[in-house]
Structure formats: C-alpha cells, structure tokens
Motif scaffolding. Structure first.
Motif, mmCIF file in Angstrom:
data_model
loop_
_atom_site.group_PDB
_atom_site.id
_atom_site.type_symbol
_atom_site.label_atom_id
_atom_site.label_comp_id
_atom_site.label_asym_id
_atom_site.label_seq_id
_atom_site.Cartn_x
_atom_site.Cartn_y
_atom_site.Cartn_z
ATOM 1 N N PHE A 163 0.830 -1.202 0.000
ATOM 2 C CA PHE A 163 0.000 0.000 0.000
ATOM 3 C C PHE A 163 0.869 1.259 0.000
ATOM 4 N N PHE A 164 1.902 1.259 0.842
ATOM 5 C CA PHE A 164 2.782 2.438 0.898
ATOM 6 C C PHE A 164 3.501 2.656 -0.440
ATOM 7 N N GLU A 165 3.872 1.587 -1.112
ATOM 8 C CA GLU A 165 4.524 1.754 -2.414
ATOM 9 C C GLU A 165 3.526 2.228 -3.466
ATOM 10 N N LEU A 166 2.287 1.759 -3.377
ATOM 11 C CA LEU A 166 1.273 2.194 -4.347
ATOM 12 C C LEU A 166 1.052 3.706 -4.314
ATOM 13 N N VAL A 167 1.131 4.308 -3.143
ATOM 14 C CA VAL A 167 0.864 5.747 -3.029
ATOM 15 C C VAL A 167 2.138 6.585 -3.087
ATOM 16 N N ASP A 220 1.824 -2.809 -12.050
ATOM 17 C CA ASP A 220 2.823 -3.869 -11.933
ATOM 18 C C ASP A 220 2.909 -4.404 -10.510
ATOM 19 N N LEU A 221 2.362 -3.664 -9.553
ATOM 20 C CA LEU A 221 2.447 -4.053 -8.146
ATOM 21 C C LEU A 221 1.295 -4.940 -7.703
ATOM 22 N N THR A 222 0.102 -4.682 -8.238
ATOM 23 C CA THR A 222 -1.079 -5.458 -7.823
ATOM 24 C C THR A 222 -2.203 -5.316 -8.847
ATOM 25 N N ASP A 223 -3.114 -6.267 -8.804
ATOM 26 C CA ASP A 223 -4.339 -6.125 -9.593
ATOM 27 C C ASP A 223 -5.549 -5.966 -8.670
ATOM 28 N N ASN A 224 -5.293 -5.826 -7.374
ATOM 29 C CA ASN A 224 -6.348 -5.594 -6.397
ATOM 30 C C ASN A 224 -6.885 -4.181 -6.594
ATOM 31 N N GLN A 225 -8.108 -4.071 -7.104
ATOM 32 C CA GLN A 225 -8.643 -2.762 -7.463
ATOM 33 C C GLN A 225 -8.897 -1.864 -6.257
ATOM 34 N N ASP A 226 -9.262 -2.446 -5.123
ATOM 35 C CA ASP A 226 -9.444 -1.623 -3.921
ATOM 36 C C ASP A 226 -8.136 -0.926 -3.543
ATOM 37 N N LEU A 227 -7.027 -1.633 -3.658
ATOM 38 C CA LEU A 227 -5.723 -1.035 -3.323
ATOM 39 C C LEU A 227 -5.244 -0.124 -4.443
ATOM 40 N N LEU A 228 -5.403 -0.590 -5.670
ATOM 41 C CA LEU A 228 -4.906 0.147 -6.838
ATOM 42 C C LEU A 228 -5.538 1.537 -6.951
ATOM 43 N N ALA A 229 -6.758 1.685 -6.488
ATOM 44 C CA ALA A 229 -7.451 2.981 -6.566
ATOM 45 C C ALA A 229 -6.669 4.085 -5.858
ATOM 46 N N PHE A 230 -5.932 3.733 -4.827
ATOM 47 C CA PHE A 230 -5.210 4.743 -4.054
ATOM 48 C C PHE A 230 -3.901 5.176 -4.724
ATOM 49 N N ALA A 231 -3.518 4.524 -5.809
ATOM 50 C CA ALA A 231 -2.319 4.941 -6.540
ATOM 51 C C ALA A 231 -2.478 6.356 -7.091
ATOM 52 N N ALA A 232 -3.697 6.807 -7.214
ATOM 53 C CA ALA A 232 -3.938 8.182 -7.668
ATOM 54 C C ALA A 232 -3.319 9.203 -6.716
ATOM 55 N N ALA A 233 -3.113 8.804 -5.472
ATOM 56 C CA ALA A 233 -2.497 9.716 -4.493
ATOM 57 C C ALA A 233 -1.068 10.077 -4.888
ATOM 58 N N ARG A 234 -0.477 9.302 -5.791
ATOM 59 C CA ARG A 234 0.879 9.634 -6.251
ATOM 60 C C ARG A 234 0.926 11.031 -6.865
ATOM 61 N N GLU A 235 -0.156 11.418 -7.497
ATOM 62 C CA GLU A 235 -0.186 12.717 -8.166
ATOM 63 C C GLU A 235 -0.689 13.841 -7.274
ATOM 64 N N PHE A 236 -1.131 13.480 -6.084
ATOM 65 C CA PHE A 236 -1.643 14.479 -5.150
ATOM 66 C C PHE A 236 -0.993 14.255 -3.785
ATOM 67 N N PRO A 237 0.249 14.712 -3.624
ATOM 68 C CA PRO A 237 0.993 14.433 -2.385
ATOM 69 C C PRO A 237 0.242 14.826 -1.114
ATOM 70 N N GLU A 238 -0.583 15.858 -1.192
ATOM 71 C CA GLU A 238 -1.331 16.254 0.000
ATOM 72 C C GLU A 238 -2.362 15.199 0.386
ATOM 73 N N ARG A 239 -2.742 14.347 -0.535
ATOM 74 C CA ARG A 239 -3.700 13.265 -0.267
ATOM 75 C C ARG A 239 -3.027 11.995 0.219
ATOM 76 N N LYS A 240 -1.729 11.903 0.069
ATOM 77 C CA LYS A 240 -0.997 10.716 0.512
ATOM 78 C C LYS A 240 -1.179 10.511 2.011
ATOM 79 N N THR A 241 -1.128 11.589 2.765
ATOM 80 C CA THR A 241 -1.307 11.483 4.214
ATOM 81 C C THR A 241 -2.708 10.983 4.548
ATOM 82 N N CYS A 242 -3.702 11.425 3.802
ATOM 83 C CA CYS A 242 -5.073 10.948 4.008
ATOM 84 C C CYS A 242 -5.140 9.441 3.743
#
Length: 142
Positions: free
Chosen positions: A94-98, A108-130
């Motif tokens: 999870f920490f690597e996804l974000v 490349d890290l997972t196909d779990n869609q519940d987890l993968l959805a949070f990869a969007a936080a990569r582009e919004f650093p202020e949301r990473k903490t959330c």
C-alpha cells in the motif's frame, strides 16, 4: 494518472468511503489504535482483536475525508482474518502504491482494485497522508 487509475479512484474511493461493514467498535479489542492527522483533522480509532498471531476482527470509528475513510475501510477488509506476517507485505504494498517516488507502475504491483485505486495519491501528495493515515498506525504493530 492513467484513465484506469482515474476510474478506479473515482469509483472505489466513493464506494469504500460509504462501506459500513467494519464500522463501529467492540468490547475485548486487544489493540486500540488512534490515527489522527492534525493538519486536516481526520481522526479514526481502530479496534483490533489479535489472538495468537492473527487479526480476528477489525472495526473502526471516526471521521475524515472520503479518501481517509475509504482507505481505513479497505485496510480493515485487507487485514481481518490474516496473520501479522501476512499483513506486513500488504502494508508495504500500500505504501509503495501511493509513493510518488516508487520505481514501479501501480499496475505492476497489484491487480487488487481496492488497493490500486489509491495509486492516484501519487499525483496528489497532500492526499498521501489521508490515504496512509490508518495504515501508518497498523504498520506499527506488524
């Protein structure tokens, strides 16, 4: 952010933010974890029942933005019923996804869609903490 991640973000975050499956608390929790972000006020209390080496039950209560609530709901789904050894790789994933600085594409890290959805936080650093608020507390016990 690619279109697939954007679509997952829009659908899975909203669905999981409304998921009440693990909402509440229970008597006999062996671990009570407080997740609090003083910058925005998001606050969740996680109740875990750990027997032997296994998390048998997880519930949470609190308040926060859709991302922190969805992330906490997904965390509860991901860890309930698993051993502490099984949880550590999930938390690390999870920490690597974000992580914006990750060398790996989220897909490349997972196909779990519940987890993968949070990869969007990569582009919004202020949301990473959330996204990582409750995960950071669980990381402390695994």
């Amino acid at each position: 952010m690619n279109d697939r991640i954007k679509a997952l973000y829009q659908t899975h975050i909203l669905v999981n933010a409304k998921d009440e499956t693990h909402l509440g608390k229970f008597e006999g929790a062996t671990h009570v974890l407080e997740a609090y972000n003083p910058m925005c006020g998001d606050k969740f209390t996680l109740y875990l029942s750990v027997k032997g080496n296994q998390i048998e039950k997880v519930r949470f209560e609190g308040y926060g933005c859709a991302i922190s609530k969805a992330s906490t709901a997904v965390l509860a789904k991901q860890v309930e019923g698993k051993t502490l050894q099984e949880i550590k790789p999930i938390v690390d994933l999870f920490f690597e996804l974000v992580d914006h600085d990750s060398d790996h594409l989220p897909e490349d890290l997972t196909d779990n869609q519940d987890l993968l959805a949070f990869a969007a936080a990569r582009e919004f650093p202020e949301r990473k903490t959330c996204a990582t608020l409750s995960w950071t507390e669980v990381e402390k016990i695994v």
